[in-house]
Write a protein that holds these residues in place. Structure first.
Motif, PDB file in Angstrom:
ATOM      1  N   SER A 245      17.924  64.346 -41.906  1.00 50.31           N
ATOM      2  CA  SER A 245      19.131  64.061 -41.133  1.00 50.31           C
ATOM      3  C   SER A 245      20.367  64.538 -41.878  1.00 50.31           C
ATOM      4  N   GLY A 246      21.361  64.978 -41.133  1.00 51.48           N
ATOM      5  CA  GLY A 246      22.668  65.296 -41.696  1.00 51.48           C
ATOM      6  C   GLY A 246      23.536  64.075 -41.851  1.00 51.48           C
ATOM      7  N   ASP A 247      22.962  62.901 -41.582  1.00 52.48           N
ATOM      8  CA  ASP A 247      23.678  61.635 -41.706  1.00 52.48           C
ATOM      9  C   ASP A 247      24.973  61.675 -40.898  1.00 52.48           C
ATOM     10  N   ASN A 248      25.988  60.895 -41.301  1.00 51.76           N
ATOM     11  CA  ASN A 248      27.163  60.741 -40.440  1.00 51.76           C
ATOM     12  C   ASN A 248      27.975  62.025 -40.290  1.00 51.76           C
ATOM     13  N   LYS A 249      28.070  62.831 -41.342  1.00 56.20           N
ATOM     14  CA  LYS A 249      28.853  64.064 -41.232  1.00 56.20           C
ATOM     15  C   LYS A 249      28.130  65.120 -40.402  1.00 56.20           C
ATOM     16  N   GLY A 250      26.811  65.204 -40.567  1.00 54.16           N
ATOM     17  CA  GLY A 250      26.052  66.119 -39.723  1.00 54.16           C
ATOM     18  C   GLY A 250      26.133  65.724 -38.266  1.00 54.16           C
ATOM     19  N   ALA A 251      26.107  64.398 -37.999  1.00 53.92           N
ATOM     20  CA  ALA A 251      26.236  63.908 -36.620  1.00 53.92           C
ATOM     21  C   ALA A 251      27.610  64.241 -36.059  1.00 53.92           C
ATOM     22  N   ALA A 252      28.661  64.038 -36.863  1.00 55.86           N
ATOM     23  CA  ALA A 252      30.022  64.322 -36.405  1.00 55.86           C
ATOM     24  C   ALA A 252      30.180  65.788 -36.031  1.00 55.86           C
ATOM     25  N   GLU A 389      20.126  51.658 -38.555  1.00 58.21           N
ATOM     26  CA  GLU A 389      20.799  52.669 -39.366  1.00 58.21           C
ATOM     27  C   GLU A 389      21.105  53.940 -38.571  1.00 58.21           C
ATOM     28  N   PHE A 390      20.350  54.215 -37.517  1.00 56.31           N
ATOM     29  CA  PHE A 390      20.688  55.337 -36.642  1.00 56.31           C
ATOM     30  C   PHE A 390      22.013  55.063 -35.922  1.00 56.31           C
ATOM     31  N   GLU A 391      22.188  53.819 -35.506  1.00 57.41           N
ATOM     32  CA  GLU A 391      23.435  53.447 -34.846  1.00 57.41           C
ATOM     33  C   GLU A 391      24.601  53.521 -35.823  1.00 57.41           C
ATOM     34  N   SER A 392      24.388  53.098 -37.054  1.00 56.11           N
ATOM     35  CA  SER A 392      25.444  53.207 -38.072  1.00 56.11           C
ATOM     36  C   SER A 392      25.822  54.661 -38.306  1.00 56.11           C
ATOM     37  N   THR A 393      24.820  55.529 -38.356  1.00 52.75           N
ATOM     38  CA  THR A 393      25.067  56.965 -38.518  1.00 52.75           C
ATOM     39  C   THR A 393      25.908  57.495 -37.370  1.00 52.75           C
ATOM     40  N   ARG A 394      25.547  57.099 -36.150  1.00 50.80           N
ATOM     41  CA  ARG A 394      26.295  57.557 -34.978  1.00 50.80           C
ATOM     42  C   ARG A 394      27.728  57.057 -35.004  1.00 50.80           C
ATOM     43  N   ILE A 395      27.924  55.783 -35.327  1.00 52.78           N
ATOM     44  CA  ILE A 395      29.268  55.199 -35.278  1.00 52.78           C
ATOM     45  C   ILE A 395      30.196  55.846 -36.304  1.00 52.78           C
TER      46      ILE A 395
END
Length: 547
Positions: A245-252, A389-395
């Motif tokens: 996963s790209g975590d929160n920055k990859g998601a953004a 933690e997926f929801e945390s990543t998205r938020i």
């Protein structure tokens, strides 16, 4: 990693170099730039490879949350200098990856792209394949070098640069900045409070809350991309996560690229919520750090029921066949929109903004040592979507995305002036720096070879370590000293230089079977008009605007 204070120190040193070397120059004269952007997949092996970041030997990849990318921009003068910046959906940059990349670029482009004008940065995701660095301390848990991880990075970076090079067209670059308050907190506030009050008084917050964004506009097509810098760790995904996963920055980055693809232009926040609600398609998981339900599924049922499905998109009116064909051809010619969310001085900045709690009692962890009943293994930070933690990543990704859209939409300050760069190899093991001293003249301090302290082994609230280590430990432990001395006992000079930190691993002086940690590291300064980007060891970077 570099904390806010470490980065400030580096800025003092290298901004002096920048001024002395006349990198800044005049930014008053207008300049027509050539701009090009590129993006390429760097996901790598998706199974049976240890992940880079948490140093957890048991964290092995077993699938993909979403794919990773290398995103590149090139800015060039019409007849003159050019700079290349690459942002990786990876934990950090790698010197050996850079060396092999530059060899390929030299074969393809000669001296056009070199170590002097190519900077590579990582987003610090802790959910990407490891084994692509050349120093022992970074590849211990991956059991050595992993060729597949290495090859895909070199290939992907090269192809993203080729794309950006081939997309070079006349255009402009705009810059904007603003504060984002709810996407990062200090994961070690007690440590921060140990800094002198005079030092702390210079900053508004105990972490850097500023996002800086540059917007690229093609002369013909308009907006074609953006890169922004904001400090928060890629640790929304826990150390038990096994999906790449790209975590929160990859998601953004995905949110912004997908959103722009649907809209074509930025016009504020109209329709934003309905568009990003489509992220409900991303699989969700309750972290295995959360205690298992003992036969009572009510709470999990409530949690599942709270996940709203996507509302879909409004169907547009059907147009004529000719118009659809014409629109398809225009879309094919338009440059791909590339949006990168880069890592800045993240130091102790955590995306787990709810704070740190004990997983056995649910109570807050000990403030000074981040322990629960004296044990660090039970203390974990909670993201805004806890326990998912997926929801945390998205938020956290969405919060960065929303701020980036706001800055993008209002970016009107045009970068003007020269394109330039400076590059130097700095020996960080013997660097002398003059620091102001309270009530007296400046004090000259000197760095030491790298060493990891006992507190390092305790990890952080984003990912605690093991055994009986504690954060803030300035005493050490006799048993672990024996283990350390079996590998390499530090000499008295190193002990004195590192004091009051007790040395657990003298990595800077460990050379068997080869170097455990680097000492001489590259530092780069890229300049586009009044914007200067400082790229520091570890693959993090910091933009500075000169007025």
């Amino acid at each position: 990693m570099f904390s806010l204070q470490h980065t400030t120190l580096l800025l003092r040193v290298f901004l002096l170099v920048l001024i002395l070397e006349n990198v800044k120059g005049s930014s008053s004269s207008a300049s027509n730039y050539l701009i090009g952007l590129g993006s390429y997949d760097i996901t790598g092996p998706a199974a049976d490879v240890n992940m880079m970041g948490y140093a957890n030997a048991e964290q092995t990849a077993s699938g993909i949350h979403f794919r990773l990318r290398a995103r590149t921009f090139i800015v060039a003068e019409q007849q003159g200098n050019r700079v290349v910046f690459v942002n990786l959906d990876a934990c950090m940059a790698s010197q050996i990856v850079t060396i092999k990349l530059l060899e390929r670029l030299k074969v393809r482009y000669g001296e056009l792209y070199t170590e002097k004008n190519v900077a590579i940065s990582g987003i610090h995701t802790h959910a990407g394949p490891g084994g692509y660095l050349q120093y022992v301390v970074y590849i211990v848990t991956s059991l050595g070098f992993v060729r597949q991880s290495f090859d895909v990075l070199v290939d992907g970076i090269e192809k993203s640069i080729i794309q950006a090079h081939e997309n070079l067209r006349p255009g402009s670059v705009f810059v904007n900045k603003g504060e984002l308050l709810n996407a990062g907190v200090n994961r070690s506030p007690s440590a921060y409070l140990s800094n002198p009050a005079e030092e702390r008084s210079k900053y508004k917050f105990d972490v850097d809350k500023e996002m800086t964004l540059i917007k690229f506009e093609d002369k013909e097509w308009g907006a074609v991309g953006s890169f922004n810098w904001f400090a928060t760790h890629g640790t929304s995904m826990s150390r038990t996560n096994s999906l790449i996963s790209g975590d929160n920055k990859g998601a953004a980055a995905r949110f912004m690229e997908d959103w722009f693809e649907r809209h074509g232009v930025v016009r504020g926040f109209d329709g934003l919520s309905s568009n990003i609600s489509g992220t409900g398609r991303v699989p969700r998981r309750v972290s295995s750090l959360v205690p298992k339900d003992n036969g009572n599924g009510n709470e999990l049922m409530k949690l599942a029921a709270s996940f709203q499905s996507s509302q879909g998109r409004i169907v547009t009116r059907l147009s004529s066949v000719a118009r659809r064909v014409r629109n398809a051809l225009m879309k094919a010619e338009r440059p791909q929109f590339v949006s990168a969310f880069c890592q800045s001085n993240c130091g102790d900045v955590s995306p787990n903004v709810l704070g740190a709690f004990c997983i056995d009692t649910g109570l807050p962890c000990d403030f000074n040592h981040s322990t629960c009943n004296g044990k660090n293994e039970l203390c974990y930070g909670r993201g805004p979507g806890y326990p998912d933690e997926f929801e945390s990543t998205r938020i956290i990704g969405e919060r960065q995305f929303r701020k980036a859209v706001e800055l993008f939409d209002k970016a009107t300050e045009k970068l003007k002036g020269k394109v330039g760069f400076q590059h130097a190899y700095i020996d960080f093991s013997s660097l002398e720096v003059s620091l102001p001293k309270v009530g007296g003249p400046n004090e000259v301090v000197k760095t030491c070879p790298a060493a990891m302290g006992f507190a390092f082994a305790a990890g952080t609230t984003d990912g605690p370590g093991a055994f009986d280590f504690k954060q803030g430990d300035d005493k050490g432990n006799a048993f672990w000293r024996l283990v350390r001395d079996f590998l390499k006992a530090p000499d008295q000079e190193q002990v004195n230089c590192q004091h009051p930190k007790p040395i657990l691993l003298d990595t800077g002086e460990m050379k068997e079977p080869y170097d455990w940690a680097p000492s001489i590291l590259p530092v780069q300064i890229l300049r586009i008009g009044q914007l200067v980007i400082l790229s520091v060891p570890g693959g993090e970077s910091k933009p500075i605007i000169f007025y």
